[in-house]
Design a protein around this motif. Sequence first.
Motif, PDB file in Angstrom:
ATOM      1  N   GLY A   1       0.816  -1.221   0.000  1.00  0.00           N
ATOM      2  CA  GLY A   1       0.000   0.000   0.000  1.00  0.00           C
ATOM      3  C   GLY A   1       0.848   1.268   0.000  1.00  0.00           C
ATOM      4  O   GLY A   1       2.078   1.227   0.116  1.00  0.00           O
ATOM      5  N   LEU A   2       0.170   2.394  -0.100  1.00  0.00           N
ATOM      6  CA  LEU A   2       0.877   3.664  -0.268  1.00  0.00           C
ATOM      7  C   LEU A   2       1.745   4.040   0.939  1.00  0.00           C
ATOM      8  O   LEU A   2       2.857   4.548   0.778  1.00  0.00           O
ATOM      9  CB  LEU A   2      -0.151   4.778  -0.541  1.00  0.00           C
ATOM     10  N   GLY A   3       1.249   3.784   2.150  1.00  0.00           N
ATOM     11  CA  GLY A   3       2.038   4.089   3.340  1.00  0.00           C
ATOM     12  C   GLY A   3       3.339   3.301   3.321  1.00  0.00           C
ATOM     13  O   GLY A   3       4.436   3.854   3.530  1.00  0.00           O
TER      14      GLY A   3
ATOM     15  N   LEU B   1      -5.065   8.400  -4.720  1.00  0.00           N
ATOM     16  CA  LEU B   1      -5.118   9.861  -4.597  1.00  0.00           C
ATOM     17  C   LEU B   1      -5.779  10.225  -3.273  1.00  0.00           C
ATOM     18  O   LEU B   1      -5.278  11.068  -2.520  1.00  0.00           O
ATOM     19  CB  LEU B   1      -5.888  10.453  -5.772  1.00  0.00           C
ATOM     20  N   LYS B   2      -6.907   9.568  -2.965  1.00  0.00           N
ATOM     21  CA  LYS B   2      -7.598   9.895  -1.711  1.00  0.00           C
ATOM     22  C   LYS B   2      -6.737   9.502  -0.512  1.00  0.00           C
ATOM     23  O   LYS B   2      -6.657  10.246   0.477  1.00  0.00           O
ATOM     24  CB  LYS B   2      -8.950   9.189  -1.649  1.00  0.00           C
ATOM     25  N   ALA B   3      -6.121   8.327  -0.588  1.00  0.00           N
ATOM     26  CA  ALA B   3      -5.281   7.884   0.538  1.00  0.00           C
ATOM     27  C   ALA B   3      -4.180   8.922   0.802  1.00  0.00           C
ATOM     28  O   ALA B   3      -3.938   9.330   1.938  1.00  0.00           O
ATOM     29  CB  ALA B   3      -4.669   6.518   0.235  1.00  0.00           C
TER      30      ALA B   3
ATOM     31  N   HIS C   1     -12.447  -0.863   1.017  1.00  0.00           N
ATOM     32  CA  HIS C   1     -11.286  -1.758   1.120  1.00  0.00           C
ATOM     33  C   HIS C   1     -10.119  -1.173   0.341  1.00  0.00           C
ATOM     34  O   HIS C   1     -10.290  -0.280  -0.491  1.00  0.00           O
ATOM     35  CB  HIS C   1     -11.640  -3.160   0.616  1.00  0.00           C
ATOM     36  N   GLN C   2      -8.950  -1.716   0.648  1.00  0.00           N
ATOM     37  CA  GLN C   2      -7.726  -1.255  -0.021  1.00  0.00           C
ATOM     38  C   GLN C   2      -7.784  -1.617  -1.504  1.00  0.00           C
ATOM     39  O   GLN C   2      -8.172  -2.727  -1.859  1.00  0.00           O
ATOM     40  CB  GLN C   2      -6.527  -1.938   0.654  1.00  0.00           C
ATOM     41  N   ASN C   3      -7.386  -0.704  -2.357  1.00  0.00           N
ATOM     42  CA  ASN C   3      -7.434  -0.946  -3.800  1.00  0.00           C
ATOM     43  C   ASN C   3      -6.269  -0.217  -4.461  1.00  0.00           C
ATOM     44  O   ASN C   3      -6.448   0.745  -5.209  1.00  0.00           O
ATOM     45  CB  ASN C   3      -8.794  -0.431  -4.313  1.00  0.00           C
TER      46      ASN C   3
HETATM   47  P1  GDP Z   1      -0.968   0.201   6.333  1.00  0.00           P
HETATM   48  O1  GDP Z   1      -1.478  -1.061   5.694  1.00  0.00           O
HETATM   49  O2  GDP Z   1      -1.904   0.771   7.335  1.00  0.00           O
HETATM   50  O3  GDP Z   1       0.422   0.034   6.864  1.00  0.00           O
HETATM   51  O4  GDP Z   1      -0.909   1.349   5.211  1.00  0.00           O
HETATM   52  P2  GDP Z   1      -0.737   1.295   3.647  1.00  0.00           P
HETATM   53  O5  GDP Z   1      -0.959   2.703   3.182  1.00  0.00           O
HETATM   54  O6  GDP Z   1       0.551   0.667   3.243  1.00  0.00           O
HETATM   55  O7  GDP Z   1      -1.875   0.377   3.093  1.00  0.00           O
HETATM   56  C1  GDP Z   1      -3.209   0.612   3.385  1.00  0.00           C
HETATM   57  C2  GDP Z   1      -3.956   1.126   2.159  1.00  0.00           C
HETATM   58  O8  GDP Z   1      -5.368   0.947   2.397  1.00  0.00           O
HETATM   59  C3  GDP Z   1      -3.777   2.609   1.923  1.00  0.00           C
HETATM   60  O9  GDP Z   1      -2.678   2.924   1.133  1.00  0.00           O
HETATM   61  C4  GDP Z   1      -5.079   2.955   1.257  1.00  0.00           C
HETATM   62  O10 GDP Z   1      -5.035   2.495  -0.066  1.00  0.00           O
HETATM   63  C5  GDP Z   1      -6.067   2.108   2.039  1.00  0.00           C
HETATM   64  N1  GDP Z   1      -6.473   2.809   3.277  1.00  0.00           N
HETATM   65  C6  GDP Z   1      -6.294   2.383   4.553  1.00  0.00           C
HETATM   66  N2  GDP Z   1      -6.797   3.273   5.435  1.00  0.00           N
HETATM   67  C7  GDP Z   1      -7.300   4.290   4.700  1.00  0.00           C
HETATM   68  C8  GDP Z   1      -7.941   5.532   5.026  1.00  0.00           C
HETATM   69  O11 GDP Z   1      -8.148   5.889   6.185  1.00  0.00           O
HETATM   70  N3  GDP Z   1      -8.303   6.326   3.980  1.00  0.00           N
HETATM   71  C9  GDP Z   1      -8.072   5.973   2.684  1.00  0.00           C
HETATM   72  N4  GDP Z   1      -8.467   6.808   1.706  1.00  0.00           N
HETATM   73  N5  GDP Z   1      -7.489   4.817   2.339  1.00  0.00           N
HETATM   74  C10 GDP Z   1      -7.086   3.988   3.331  1.00  0.00           C
END
Ligand code: GDP
Length: 502
Positions: A104-106, A405-407, A395-397
């Motif tokens: 994921g993005l984080g 973009l929203k994340a 859900h995560q996508n």
């Molecule tokens: P982690 O899994 O919490 O360590 O974070 P990551 O960013 O790596 O992966 C989780 C992904 O799920 C995010 O990148 C988003 O795509 C989605 N996601 C999780 N929580 C949120 C949220 O609060 N808002 C949004 N828009 N997306 C989220």
Amino acid sequence: YAQHQFGDAENDDFTLGGLLAKESATTQCQSRGLIHRLRVRSPYTPSPDLITKLRDYEALHQRCGPGTKSFNRSMANLELAFNTEGRHEVDGECRYIVWLAHSGLGNRLVSIAAAFVYALLTRRVLVLDGRSALGELVCEPFPGEVSWLLPHDFTPLLTLTLNQSSPYKFGLHLQQGTLLPSVRDPPEEDRKSLFHSSSASQPSSLFSYIHLAHDYDFFDKLFFCDKEQASLHQIPWLFLGSNLYFVPSLYLYIPEFRQELNRLFPDTDAIFHHISRYLFLPSNSVWSWIMRYYDAYLSKASQIVGVQIRSFVFPPVVHPHLAQQTLRCAEENNLLPKIAEVEGRETPLSPRNATALLVTSLLPDYSEQLKKLYADHPTETGEVVSVHQPSHEGHQNTQAHGHNLKAWAEMCLLSFSNKLITSPMSTFGYVAQGLAGIKPWILTAAENGEAPSSACSQLVSMDPCFHAPPYYNCDGNKGDDTSKILPYVKHCEDVEWGLKVF
Ligand code: GDP
């Protein structure tokens, strides 16, 4: 600009004390000259050594980055290496670390930051896999015309197997003794997970694949040992597959790295804070989204309290206690005005002390519950709390641009908070806290579905947690708890087996 923040001239230094280069304030990247105005002023100043290092890096990037003559020469050499045997001309100055996207993005952002720290330590040029679509989310961080993104058709990424079972893997060459005579004996529990391949290619003098993701094995982890690390020095192209913030382990067994890290980052727990504010500025399209949301819902507030709720259960289920736990955390630590037990207090018509509670979550339920609580009850002080959630994606996508973009926009909005409550183990939360420059209150993980007795606790260190550090003592050639070596590299508050810098 913001009522919740500044607008004062004193705070209007977009370079963040020299962290960002002076030129090109807003030319191509609108957020560059503006985003600092919406954030709490950082209590951390970048060290003069870090500032010099960044300017040197920027000059190196201009000489060696994608599209430059040196880059084209290096790339041609690399391509030749796939087809022909023997030695190739190596440009001594331009050596690269190519970051490949995972998770994921984080996770992506924390691992890019770690890769950049590694690039600074080793005088390598950081370039990103252009297919990761990161270019649409963040601005080019380095001044000048040279990008940090690889062209989409960069042949090695299209033709080589670069993952855990890659025949070009650094760890595999260590395991097979083709790179260095091996003196390391994996402990019993590590042996089972080792990948056995009879088809390893001989290590190339031009490139190697480094696997530093959650599923890496004993030999991959020797990247953090001095002698093994030294063997990478001459290799001009390193491909890095990582979803981890691996900075804490860079301190442990490589004295040269430790010295340099101490020099660059005297505030040890602000590494990611500085690097993330330097590297990750929202692109113009993300910035427009952020500003529309900010202007509509947050700008009038006198403070923003950010809440990030991430429940790692799959399929996503609402944890019944999380909204209550968040509120308990906020009330016990005076983060939000308390909800009054009894009715009757007049609320002023135009409250000056309005708090915006910004909730991010994949699910809508928590913010709905919080919104209802503040609508149904007055607060003890009469202060108003408005609750906002920009999106609830379900859900995560990660493959969808609009979703990412929203994340990303939400991580940035959270970084405008005056106070933060985040979820344990989430790199999404780590990015928000690093950009914000504040130590969040972390919700205590529930055990067996029960609400925990303590709602939350504040982080001591703001730096992200390395979720999968090696448990190996390079000096003693034995398994070991690596949290005991340096007083400021210890287990994380939210992940007991993780490692972080304090
Ligand atoms: P982690 O899994 O919490 O360590 O974070 P990551 O960013 O790596 O992966 C989780 C992904 O799920 C995010 O990148 C988003 O795509 C989605 N996601 C999780 N929580 C949120 C949220 O609060 N808002 C949004 N828009 N997306 C989220």
